[in-house]
Enzyme design. Structure first.
Site, PDB file in Angstrom:
ATOM      1  CG  LEU A 135     -17.975  -4.889  23.830  1.00 56.32           C
ATOM      2  CD1 LEU A 135     -17.557  -6.267  24.314  1.00 56.32           C
ATOM      3  CD2 LEU A 135     -19.291  -4.473  24.473  1.00 56.32           C
TER       4      LEU A 135
ATOM      5  N   GLY B 186      -5.627  -3.057  20.141  1.00 52.51           N
ATOM      6  CA  GLY B 186      -6.701  -3.026  19.161  1.00 52.51           C
ATOM      7  C   GLY B 186      -8.053  -2.818  19.818  1.00 52.51           C
ATOM      8  CD  GLU B 187     -11.226  -0.445  16.619  1.00 49.72           C
ATOM      9  OE1 GLU B 187     -11.533  -1.310  15.771  1.00 49.72           O
ATOM     10  OE2 GLU B 187     -11.367   0.772  16.433  1.00 49.72           O
TER      11      GLU B 187
ATOM     12  CE  LYS C 152      -6.400  -7.961  23.234  1.00 52.13           C
ATOM     13  NZ  LYS C 152      -5.620  -8.538  24.347  1.00 52.13           N
TER      14      LYS C 152
ATOM     15  CG  ASP D 118      -0.929  -4.730  31.533  1.00 56.37           C
ATOM     16  OD1 ASP D 118      -0.597  -3.758  32.245  1.00 56.37           O
ATOM     17  OD2 ASP D 118      -1.575  -4.602  30.480  1.00 56.37           O
TER      18      ASP D 118
END
Length: 641
Positions: free
Chosen positions: A320, A326-327, A342, A439
């Site tokens: 995605l 990370g991915e 995640k 964030d």
């Protein structure tokens, strides 16, 4: 000869009874049934796959759940003290497998199993952690009687032993909670060698409830099976077994007890606050400490094989996106639940900190405008977070694309701003924890199928004490442009830090432009905040509004939202409103808005226009570490200066 034969048969029966390990599957017929191919059945099979590893990882005791309402399956797996990791894992797996076979369609069931040590597995449709459960119960007993001439004296020893064992069990747990309400005792009895007794409660119940459960089991056995030579009483919350022989290895090193024990002290007042501590995360300590944190968070652990199957082994077609840690992959669990996984980078040193932080923070939060954490997986180098799948990607995917932005009319943007407001308000004020996200940005706002916003990515979030207002850090992380000046220049953050980020978000949502897209605009050092302030001074705020927003009748409302955005980004954090005040201003048009003061990071043309550039002057000594980015990606690698 006949008499000798009867004695031999009696001995044979006793030996058989002694050799049988405890195994009594109890299916609660009153709690309801489910169909073999139902989501509940799939959830139960799925949690069965991971239960043994979860129990091992959580030091012999794990409570968790699988699935979504109304098909959630709650489960507990527990091993008694003395069971090694491999033996405990095998016992839990065997017990769970046998329970699924013995209770094929009952939603609630439990069983205790074991000879050298005990393990418990309990499945239920309802949450039961901390709840005393007495029924259903099951009794096993030795059908051979105590000789009548010995019964009176036997009863006296038996009663005293049961009372002393319960007293010792509860007292030991009060002084050493890791004892897990577990106790074994031996007492000599006239006419026989010894009586051996073993008692255990599940560690989630209170001392009073544990004692009550065991008392009821003792009374129940004495009432129905008085005078028998041994027996077992099983309940979901406690276990009792006694025999006229040593039936388990737990008695190998036991000392003979004194005739009596001192009275049980009154338990201290029950005070169990939710506490999260900052623990070391380097080297081997990371995994040990993480297990403790995950136990506090009560989050569900998925088996790595389950996640690999759900994501087609992290195939590129399921990817995605990629963030600073990370991915992210799309996956589907066996029960049909879509998830977002995640996968933290194996090489990211900061990933360990954020992994622990995100599990602890998100597992305790429940709000419709926050992404829900379903669980985690931690095996070898793999650190995985499993979230609910949000189909419409993130806000920036729509907001900053000229074609997709057309879908965001004012009503939808207004709804998105309102949802973000409620989510942050929950973090700051309404949840049992006071959390600073640190964030907030468009890429961390996900949109569900109805385009409702959900705040994501809590890797840098901080938990405040309820009376704490400000904290400082020597390591500044985040995305520049969303960070307030006091955080960038002094490492100081508070709820007003999130307010600043939220103000930038409002201005981006209304303009349809990235904050970073304004840099070096028209030869001037610039940003979105500076640009909007100039529009305010020139009384031309309407120029900020995205042309896609065509509702002229709503123009005054849009201008009011810009005004609120400017109040959020004021340089002095004390001048910024709280999220509760912002919510009032957004929902009540009759509230008069204050006149905003110049915002933080008001860039002016010239060599000293950028306070961040001044702070990071080459060669200037500083104890502050910065890890920030000028674009939408969060940077997590520390760059010492």
């Amino acid at each position: 000869m006949a008499k000798k034969s009867c004695v031999s048969i009696l001995c044979f029966l006793i030996i058989i009874f002694s050799a049988i390990s405890v195994s009594a599957q109890t299916c609660d017929e009153t709690a309801g049934n489910f169909k073999p191919d139902s989501p509940y059945a799939m959830n139960r099979r799925l949690i069965n796959v991971t239960l043994a590893s979860n129990v091992t990882v959580h030091d012999g005791n794990f409570y968790g759940w699988m699935g979504l309402d109304p098909d959630i399956v709650y489960a507990v797996g527990m091993c008694s003290p003395g069971a090694g990791p491999e033996a405990c894992s095998q016992c839990i797996q065997d017990t769970s497998d046998s329970l699924l076979k013995s209770c094929p369609n009952q939603t609630d069931s439990f069983t205790w199993l074991g000879e050298e040590f005990l393990c418990l597995v309990h499945y239920s449709r309802k949450p039961f952690s901390g709840v005393l459960i007495l029924e259903p119960s099951k009794v096993l007993y030795n059908s051979v009687d105590i000789e009548k001439e010995n019964l009176k004296e036997f009863d006296s020893v038996w009663d005293e032993l049961m009372s002393r064992t319960m007293t010792s069990l509860v007292r030991n747990n009060l002084s050493t909670p890791t004892s897990k309400y577990y106790e074994n005792e031996i007492a000599p009895v006239p006419g026989y060698k010894n009586i051996s007794v073993l008692m255990q409660c599940t560690p989630d119940v209170s001392s009073e409830d544990c004692k009550l459960c065991l008392e009821k089991s003792v009374d129940y056995y004495k009432t129905l099976h008085h005078g028998k030579r041994g027996g077992i009483v099983l309940r979901p919350s406690c276990f009792l077994r006694w025999e006229l022989y040593t039936f388990s290895g737990v008695f190998d090193h036991i000392r003979m007890p004194p005739p009596s024990s001192p009275p049980l002290p009154s338990p201290p007042p029950s005070k169990t606050p939710f506490v999260v501590t900052n623990m070391p995360v380097k080297g081997k300590n990371f995994f040990t400490n993480l297990m403790l944190v995950l136990k506090i968070a009560e989050s569900v652990q998925f088996d790595l094989k389950t996640i690999e199957a759900a994501t087609s082994n992290f195939s590129a077609s399921n990817k995605l996106g990629q963030g600073g840690f990370g991915e992210v992959y799309k996956g589907m669990l066996m029960n049909g639940t879509e998830v977002a996984v995640k996968r933290l980078s194996k090489t990211s040193r900061q990933g360990e900190v954020e992994f622990k932080n995100e599990v602890v923070v998100v597992a305790k939060l429940q709000h419709r405008n926050l992404v829900k954490l379903l669980g985690f997986s931690l095996q070898g180098e793999e650190k995985l977070l499993v979230y609910e799948f949000i189909p419409n990607k993130s806000l920036d995917y729509f907001l900053f694309d000229p074609k997709k932005r057309i879908q965001l009319d004012w009503t939808m943007r207004c709804n998105i701003i309102g949802g973000i407001t409620r989510g942050i308000l929950y973090l700051h004020q309404d949840s049992r924890l006071k959390i600073i996200h640190r964030d907030l940005k468009a890429s961390n706002i996900l949109l569900d199928s109805d385009m409702n916003p959900k705040i994501a990515d809590f890797g840098m979030a901080k938990i405040f004490g309820m009376d704490q207002n400000v904290a400082n850090t020597s390591r500044v992380v985040g995305t520049f442009g969303y960070m307030p000046p006091e955080y960038v220049t002094h490492g100081q953050f508070s709820i007003k830090s999130d307010v600043y980020s939220f103000g930038v978000l409002i201005l981006e949502i209304i303009s349809g432009k990235k904050n970073s897209s304004f840099y070096q605009m028209e030869g001037l050092v610039n940003n979105l905040v500076t640009y909007v302030w100039r529009l305010w001074e020139n009384k031309s705020l309407h120029e900020l509004i995205d042309p896609v927003i065509r509702e002229e009748s709503k123009r005054d409302e849009v201008i009011r939202y810009i005004h609120i955005g400017l109040l959020c980004v004021q340089e002095n954090s004390a001048e910024r409103p709280t999220m509760s005040r912002i919510h009032q201003m957004l929902t009540t048009s009759s509230i008069t808005l204050d006149v905003p003061l110049p915002p933080g990071f008001l860039f002016r043309n010239g060599p000293q226009s950028n306070p961040l550039a001044q702070r990071l002057e080459p060669g200037e000594p500083t104890s502050m570490s910065f890890a920030c980015s000028l674009d939408e990606a969060t940077i997590t690698d520390v760059s010492p200066r």
